[in-house]
Design a protein around this motif. Structure first.
Motif, PDB file in Angstrom:
ATOM      1  N   GLU A 563     -20.681  42.553  17.706  1.00 25.07           N
ATOM      2  CA  GLU A 563     -21.097  43.715  18.478  1.00 25.07           C
ATOM      3  C   GLU A 563     -21.652  43.369  19.855  1.00 25.07           C
ATOM      4  O   GLU A 563     -21.627  44.206  20.759  1.00 25.07           O
ATOM      5  N   THR A 564     -22.173  42.164  20.048  1.00 28.99           N
ATOM      6  CA  THR A 564     -22.730  41.802  21.356  1.00 28.99           C
ATOM      7  C   THR A 564     -21.882  40.755  22.089  1.00 28.99           C
ATOM      8  O   THR A 564     -22.258  40.323  23.182  1.00 28.99           O
ATOM      9  N   PHE A 565     -20.759  40.358  21.504  1.00 25.68           N
ATOM     10  CA  PHE A 565     -20.008  39.237  22.069  1.00 25.68           C
ATOM     11  C   PHE A 565     -19.400  39.590  23.424  1.00 25.68           C
ATOM     12  O   PHE A 565     -19.563  38.857  24.407  1.00 25.68           O
ATOM     13  N   ASP A 566     -18.675  40.714  23.490  1.00 24.30           N
ATOM     14  CA  ASP A 566     -17.990  41.057  24.734  1.00 24.30           C
ATOM     15  C   ASP A 566     -18.975  41.292  25.873  1.00 24.30           C
ATOM     16  O   ASP A 566     -18.730  40.868  27.014  1.00 24.30           O
ATOM     17  N   SER A 567     -20.078  41.964  25.584  1.00 28.05           N
ATOM     18  CA  SER A 567     -21.065  42.193  26.650  1.00 28.05           C
ATOM     19  C   SER A 567     -21.691  40.877  27.104  1.00 28.05           C
ATOM     20  O   SER A 567     -21.972  40.695  28.295  1.00 28.05           O
ATOM     21  N   SER A 568     -21.888  39.943  26.168  1.00 26.68           N
ATOM     22  CA  SER A 568     -22.436  38.636  26.545  1.00 26.68           C
ATOM     23  C   SER A 568     -21.456  37.861  27.418  1.00 26.68           C
ATOM     24  O   SER A 568     -21.856  37.200  28.388  1.00 26.68           O
ATOM     25  N   ILE A 569     -20.166  37.928  27.095  1.00 24.68           N
ATOM     26  CA  ILE A 569     -19.145  37.257  27.913  1.00 24.68           C
ATOM     27  C   ILE A 569     -19.123  37.848  29.313  1.00 24.68           C
ATOM     28  O   ILE A 569     -19.032  37.122  30.320  1.00 24.68           O
ATOM     29  N   ARG A 570     -19.224  39.170  29.415  1.00 24.13           N
ATOM     30  CA  ARG A 570     -19.227  39.810  30.731  1.00 24.13           C
ATOM     31  C   ARG A 570     -20.446  39.392  31.545  1.00 24.13           C
ATOM     32  O   ARG A 570     -20.359  39.178  32.752  1.00 24.13           O
ATOM     33  N   MET A 571     -21.595  39.264  30.870  1.00 23.45           N
ATOM     34  CA  MET A 571     -22.795  38.806  31.578  1.00 23.45           C
ATOM     35  C   MET A 571     -22.636  37.364  32.044  1.00 23.45           C
ATOM     36  O   MET A 571     -23.059  37.007  33.154  1.00 23.45           O
ATOM     37  N   GLY A 572     -22.009  36.527  31.215  1.00 19.86           N
ATOM     38  CA  GLY A 572     -21.764  35.151  31.616  1.00 19.86           C
ATOM     39  C   GLY A 572     -20.839  35.065  32.815  1.00 19.86           C
ATOM     40  O   GLY A 572     -21.069  34.278  33.748  1.00 19.86           O
ATOM     41  N   ARG A 573     -19.794  35.911  32.805  1.00 23.50           N
ATOM     42  CA  ARG A 573     -18.871  35.942  33.952  1.00 23.50           C
ATOM     43  C   ARG A 573     -19.603  36.386  35.218  1.00 23.50           C
ATOM     44  O   ARG A 573     -19.412  35.830  36.304  1.00 23.50           O
ATOM     45  N   SER A 574     -20.473  37.397  35.098  1.00 24.06           N
ATOM     46  CA  SER A 574     -21.245  37.862  36.254  1.00 24.06           C
ATOM     47  C   SER A 574     -22.194  36.775  36.745  1.00 24.06           C
ATOM     48  O   SER A 574     -22.448  36.655  37.952  1.00 24.06           O
ATOM     49  N   ALA A 575     -22.724  35.973  35.796  1.00 23.11           N
ATOM     50  CA  ALA A 575     -23.593  34.858  36.205  1.00 23.11           C
ATOM     51  C   ALA A 575     -22.818  33.842  37.027  1.00 23.11           C
ATOM     52  O   ALA A 575     -23.326  33.309  38.035  1.00 23.11           O
ATOM     53  N   PHE A 576     -21.562  33.564  36.626  1.00 24.85           N
ATOM     54  CA  PHE A 576     -20.720  32.653  37.412  1.00 24.85           C
ATOM     55  C   PHE A 576     -20.544  33.194  38.835  1.00 24.85           C
ATOM     56  O   PHE A 576     -20.654  32.461  39.826  1.00 24.85           O
ATOM     57  N   GLU A 577     -20.245  34.499  38.933  1.00 21.69           N
ATOM     58  CA  GLU A 577     -20.020  35.102  40.246  1.00 21.69           C
ATOM     59  C   GLU A 577     -21.282  35.051  41.098  1.00 21.69           C
ATOM     60  O   GLU A 577     -21.217  34.808  42.318  1.00 21.69           O
ATOM     61  N   LEU A 579     -23.409  32.818  41.097  1.00 18.34           N
ATOM     62  CA  LEU A 579     -23.606  31.437  41.545  1.00 18.34           C
ATOM     63  C   LEU A 579     -22.548  31.001  42.552  1.00 18.34           C
ATOM     64  O   LEU A 579     -22.449  29.806  42.866  1.00 18.34           O
ATOM     65  N   GLY A 580     -21.718  31.950  43.030  1.00 11.42           N
ATOM     66  CA  GLY A 580     -20.778  31.654  44.098  1.00 11.42           C
ATOM     67  C   GLY A 580     -19.360  31.363  43.650  1.00 11.42           C
ATOM     68  O   GLY A 580     -18.519  30.995  44.480  1.00 11.42           O
ATOM     69  N   ILE A 581     -19.056  31.498  42.385  1.00 13.65           N
ATOM     70  CA  ILE A 581     -17.697  31.244  41.901  1.00 13.65           C
ATOM     71  C   ILE A 581     -16.856  32.501  42.100  1.00 13.65           C
ATOM     72  O   ILE A 581     -17.312  33.620  41.847  1.00 13.65           O
ATOM     73  N   HIS A 582     -15.633  32.327  42.564  1.00 12.80           N
ATOM     74  CA  HIS A 582     -14.734  33.440  42.841  1.00 12.80           C
ATOM     75  C   HIS A 582     -14.502  34.248  41.562  1.00 12.80           C
ATOM     76  O   HIS A 582     -14.471  33.713  40.462  1.00 12.80           O
ATOM     77  N   ARG A 583     -14.310  35.566  41.711  1.00 11.81           N
ATOM     78  CA  ARG A 583     -14.184  36.448  40.549  1.00 11.81           C
ATOM     79  C   ARG A 583     -13.031  36.028  39.631  1.00 11.81           C
ATOM     80  O   ARG A 583     -13.170  36.015  38.410  1.00 11.81           O
ATOM     81  N   ASP A 584     -11.875  35.676  40.245  1.00 13.12           N
ATOM     82  CA  ASP A 584     -10.729  35.272  39.421  1.00 13.12           C
ATOM     83  C   ASP A 584     -11.036  33.999  38.641  1.00 13.12           C
ATOM     84  O   ASP A 584     -10.679  33.864  37.464  1.00 13.12           O
ATOM     85  N   HIS A 585     -11.700  33.052  39.306  1.00 12.91           N
ATOM     86  CA  HIS A 585     -12.045  31.810  38.631  1.00 12.91           C
ATOM     87  C   HIS A 585     -13.107  32.050  37.553  1.00 12.91           C
ATOM     88  O   HIS A 585     -13.059  31.431  36.478  1.00 12.91           O
ATOM     89  N   ALA A 586     -14.054  32.937  37.831  1.00 11.78           N
ATOM     90  CA  ALA A 586     -15.071  33.268  36.825  1.00 11.78           C
ATOM     91  C   ALA A 586     -14.424  33.879  35.585  1.00 11.78           C
ATOM     92  O   ALA A 586     -14.811  33.581  34.451  1.00 11.78           O
ATOM     93  N   GLN A 587     -13.400  34.716  35.806  1.00 12.52           N
ATOM     94  CA  GLN A 587     -12.706  35.321  34.679  1.00 12.52           C
ATOM     95  C   GLN A 587     -11.939  34.250  33.890  1.00 12.52           C
ATOM     96  O   GLN A 587     -11.908  34.284  32.649  1.00 12.52           O
ATOM     97  N   GLN A 588     -11.328  33.305  34.602  1.00 12.32           N
ATOM     98  CA  GLN A 588     -10.618  32.223  33.913  1.00 12.32           C
ATOM     99  C   GLN A 588     -11.580  31.385  33.059  1.00 12.32           C
ATOM    100  O   GLN A 588     -11.267  31.011  31.925  1.00 12.32           O
ATOM    101  N   MET A 589     -12.763  31.112  33.598  1.00 10.99           N
ATOM    102  CA  MET A 589     -13.756  30.338  32.853  1.00 10.99           C
ATOM    103  C   MET A 589     -14.218  31.111  31.620  1.00 10.99           C
ATOM    104  O   MET A 589     -14.384  30.548  30.520  1.00 10.99           O
ATOM    105  N   ALA A 590     -14.417  32.422  31.769  1.00  6.12           N
ATOM    106  CA  ALA A 590     -14.797  33.248  30.621  1.00  6.12           C
ATOM    107  C   ALA A 590     -13.697  33.259  29.564  1.00  6.12           C
ATOM    108  O   ALA A 590     -13.963  33.170  28.360  1.00  6.12           O
ATOM    109  N   ASP A 591     -12.430  33.339  30.023  1.00  7.34           N
ATOM    110  CA  ASP A 591     -11.301  33.338  29.085  1.00  7.34           C
ATOM    111  C   ASP A 591     -11.223  32.028  28.311  1.00  7.34           C
ATOM    112  O   ASP A 591     -10.922  32.024  27.104  1.00  7.34           O
ATOM    113  N   GLU A 592     -11.460  30.913  28.995  1.00 10.06           N
ATOM    114  CA  GLU A 592     -11.439  29.621  28.310  1.00 10.06           C
ATOM    115  C   GLU A 592     -12.538  29.540  27.248  1.00 10.06           C
ATOM    116  O   GLU A 592     -12.328  29.016  26.148  1.00 10.06           O
ATOM    117  N   PHE A 593     -13.711  30.066  27.589  1.00 13.40           N
ATOM    118  CA  PHE A 593     -14.812  30.049  26.617  1.00 13.40           C
ATOM    119  C   PHE A 593     -14.450  30.903  25.402  1.00 13.40           C
ATOM    120  O   PHE A 593     -14.685  30.494  24.256  1.00 13.40           O
TER     121      PHE A 593
END
Length: 656
Positions: A563-577, A579-593
């Motif tokens: 129930e909290t997994f997808d929202s946690s992944i989205r928060m992690g992706r936003s944390a990457f962004e 920190l200066g990581i490009h949105r597409d790359h942040a999404q790729q990193m989230a997908d790998e995780f």
């Protein structure tokens, strides 16, 4: 020192042994503590222990409980529950008090004693009922929510009761009653070989009188006139309210600067003890002051920290208090008056049940919800023990009546699990069968069934409807369904975990079952049942925790969403962004995780055994260690490769 250590060991050992057994048997922790106290009662007699003195100390756990109750009472929450709190809860307390008072007066008791008895027996067991409702997954039902409202009202009502009871004191009448008790002790000696009843008889009233009176200790109101006493009392209450509003934050900010957790805990205890002391010095209940302080701090940013720091002390002291209650039960009195005490207990539960049934009907409860309210709250409660001690201390009830009522309260609590068994085995199946036989209850057959229409199931249903699919949605809260119906959404009332209701919903023809209910065990049991009996149905289920995923996998589900997994992944992706990581790359990193986590979940689920603790499952431990090794290294390498695409070439050359 040795005597103290021996006594502490006896109490701790009794609680450690009795409470887990009682909880496993479905009796609850409060009854476990009571049983533990009963079991060690002979040992305490041999050690010549003053149980009442220990009880005085342990009563501070009740003070802490009311502080925590106050912390939960946010103004918005109270306002939203005002109808049930004032009507259902208030009606139950007032009507039960008047009914019991009238019956006591018919038995010849003066109105002051009769009113005190009514106040004591009007309360129900918050600890037993809430724990049982949570364990059975009934808290979200209308009956569970109504029960919570009544219990909350009762907890609040303890405050005015503590203020009213001293006004009922009649010293002249008590002198007559105590003389009668003295004559009755001759018979008690013959039937109570342990001497428990006699020790508790004299010591209880005397000790409490010293604690709660003003003559035996410090006081800020001794020797003052009535108006002066009133001013000092109002000033003390104002100090609690203003101090909680304006001084608490700077004090805790100052303490938190030291970065010592134990200092914060000490400060929380100091605050509760200080407020209790101030209230005692002006002749008010310590529980009243801490309750007010809790309400004042309900919206504080330190609220949750206070709860976590105070709760362990509250739990230990309440456990000790209940054990002293069990140890203080007068078995000689019970043996000599077993028929009368059982009659009074059953009579009390019948009267309370009748009142609750009528109020539940008046407030729109029907079927199982009305019976849940009626049977669940028919007992007396743990606050009854506190009020009984308080009434004796303030010379409102004679010791003989107090001892009799103590037995009535304890036995009614012991009978509560029986009433819940009656509800599970007789009441709930009866109404469930009636519901399944009703052809109008569920009059459509869809290939999609959704169990639960809350924040998860409701969102899934909205998406399906938007895409043109039709679903049969079942929810256990009539209030939730009424709210949805106001917006044109038609769902069905019922417990989706019951096989007969699933049959009525058309589980045989269904293609997809979406399980979005709240209770973890009910989710797992429903998955197991459907997987075993309807293997053609695709089960999409909500998981509460990571371990719950493994339980659901073992039960047969292969489509599980935390129930909290997808929202946690989205928060992690936003944390990457951030920190200066490009949105597409942040999404790729989230997908790998997500990819690696899913692979790990499947690998671990294959060796998970729901019947074996994880630490004792060698295959489970080995698989987890494997994942933490090369699999984690592989994930780290992929993440860094993606992240490196955001680093300028000159920076990479510098690192090289």
């Amino acid at each position: 020192m040795t005597d103290f250590l021996a006594l502490a060991f006896v109490f701790l050992a009794a609680g450690v042994v009795a409470v887990p057994i009682a909880s496993r048997l479905g009796l609850g922790s409060v009854l476990g503590y009571l049983i533990a106290g009963i079991a060690i009662s002979p040992i305490l007699v041999i050690l010549n222990v003053d149980v009442i003195s220990i009880q005085h100390f342990a009563e501070f756990g009740v003070v802490m409980m009311l502080f925590l109750v106050g912390l939960e009472l946010e103004p918005k929450l109270l306002w939203g529950m005002r109808a049930r709190l004032l009507g259902l809860g208030g009606g139950q307390v007032i009507l039960t008090t008047l009914a019991v008072m009238g019956i006591a007066m018919l038995f010849g008791q003066p109105w002051t004693i009769a009113l005190a008895i009514g106040l004591v027996l009007a309360l129900s067991s918050t600890a037993i009922v809430l724990q049982t409702l949570n364990e059975k997954g009934l808290m979200k039902s209308d009956g569970g929510q109504s029960s919570f409202s009544v219990l909350l009202t009762q907890d609040i009502a303890v405050i005015p009761m503590l203020a009213l009871i001293p006004l009922l004191a009649m010293p002249d009448l008590m002198d007559v009653a105590m003389a009668a008790d003295t004559h009755g002790e001759v018979a008690a000696h013959a039937s109570d070989s342990s001497g428990h009843g006699d020790d508790h008889g004299d010591g209880h009233a005397d000790d409490h009188g010293d604690d709660h009176g003003h003559g035996g200790g410090m006081s800020l109101v001794d020797g003052l006139d009535g108006w002066q006493t009133a001013l000092v009392t109002i000033g003390a209450v104002a100090a609690v309210v203003l101090g909680g509003s304006y001084l608490t934050r700077p004090v805790f900010r100052f303490i938190s600067a030291a970065n010592l957790r134990e200092l914060f805990t000490a400060t929380a205890l100091m605050m509760v003890v200080g407020i209790a002391l101030l209230m005692s010095l002006v002749g008010l209940s310590a529980a009243l002051g801490t309750f007010l302080a809790g309400v004042v701090l309900a919206n504080s940013e330190y609220r949750h920290e206070l709860e976590s720091d105070i709760d362990p002390f509250k739990g230990l002291l309440l456990g000790l208090f209940f054990m002293t209650v069990g140890a203080g039960i007068n078995f000689g009195l019970l043996g000599a008056n077993v028929a009368m005490i059982l009659g009074l207990t059953i009579g009390l539960m019948f009267v309370k049940g009748l009142i609750l049934f009528g109020l539940g009907t008046l407030f729109g409860l029907r079927g199982t919800d009305r019976w849940l309210l009626t049977l669940g709250l028919a007992q007396a409660g743990e606050f009854g023990f506190v009020l009984l001690s308080f009434t004796v201390a303030n010379q409102v009830l004679p010791q003989s009546i107090s001892q009799m009522l103590l037995l009535v309260v304890a036995i009614s609590m012991l009978l509560t699990p029986v009433l819940f068994i009656l509800y599970d085995k007789v009441i709930a199946p009866k109404y469930s069968d009636d519901q399944a036989r009703d052809p109008d209850e569920i009059n459509e057959r869809n290939h999609i069934i959704i169990a639960g229409s809350g924040r998860v199931g409701g969102m899934v249903n909205r998406m399906l409807v938007a895409a043109g699919f039709s679903s049969t949605v079942i929810d256990y809260s009539a209030k939730q369904l009424e709210n949805l119906r106001a917006f044109g959404v038609h769902n069905y009332y019922g417990d989706a975990t019951r096989p007969d209701l699933l049959h009525a919903a058309g589980i045989e023809e269904a293609k997809l079952l979406v399980i979005a209910i709240d209770d973890k065990d009910q989710i797992t049991n429903l998955v197991h049942y459907v997987h075993q009996n309807y293997p053609h149905v695709h089960i999409l289920t909500r998981a509460i925790t990571r371990d719950h995923v493994y339980d659901l996998w073992a039960a047969g589900s292969r489509d599980i969403v935390r129930e909290t997994f997808d929202s946690s992944i989205r928060m992690g992706r936003s944390a990457f962004e951030a920190l200066g990581i490009h949105r597409d790359h942040a999404q790729q990193m989230a997908d790998e995780f997500v990819k690696m986590d899913g692979k790990a979940m499947i690998a671990v689920a294959d060796v998970h055994d729901p019947n074996v603790p994880a630490a004792q499952n060698e295959a489970y431990v080995a698989r987890v260690m494997e994942i933490l090794g090369p699999w984690q290294d592989e994930l780290n390498q992929k993440m860094n490769e993606i992240r490196a695409q955001d680093i300028p070439d000159e920076e990479l050359e510098g690192k090289a």
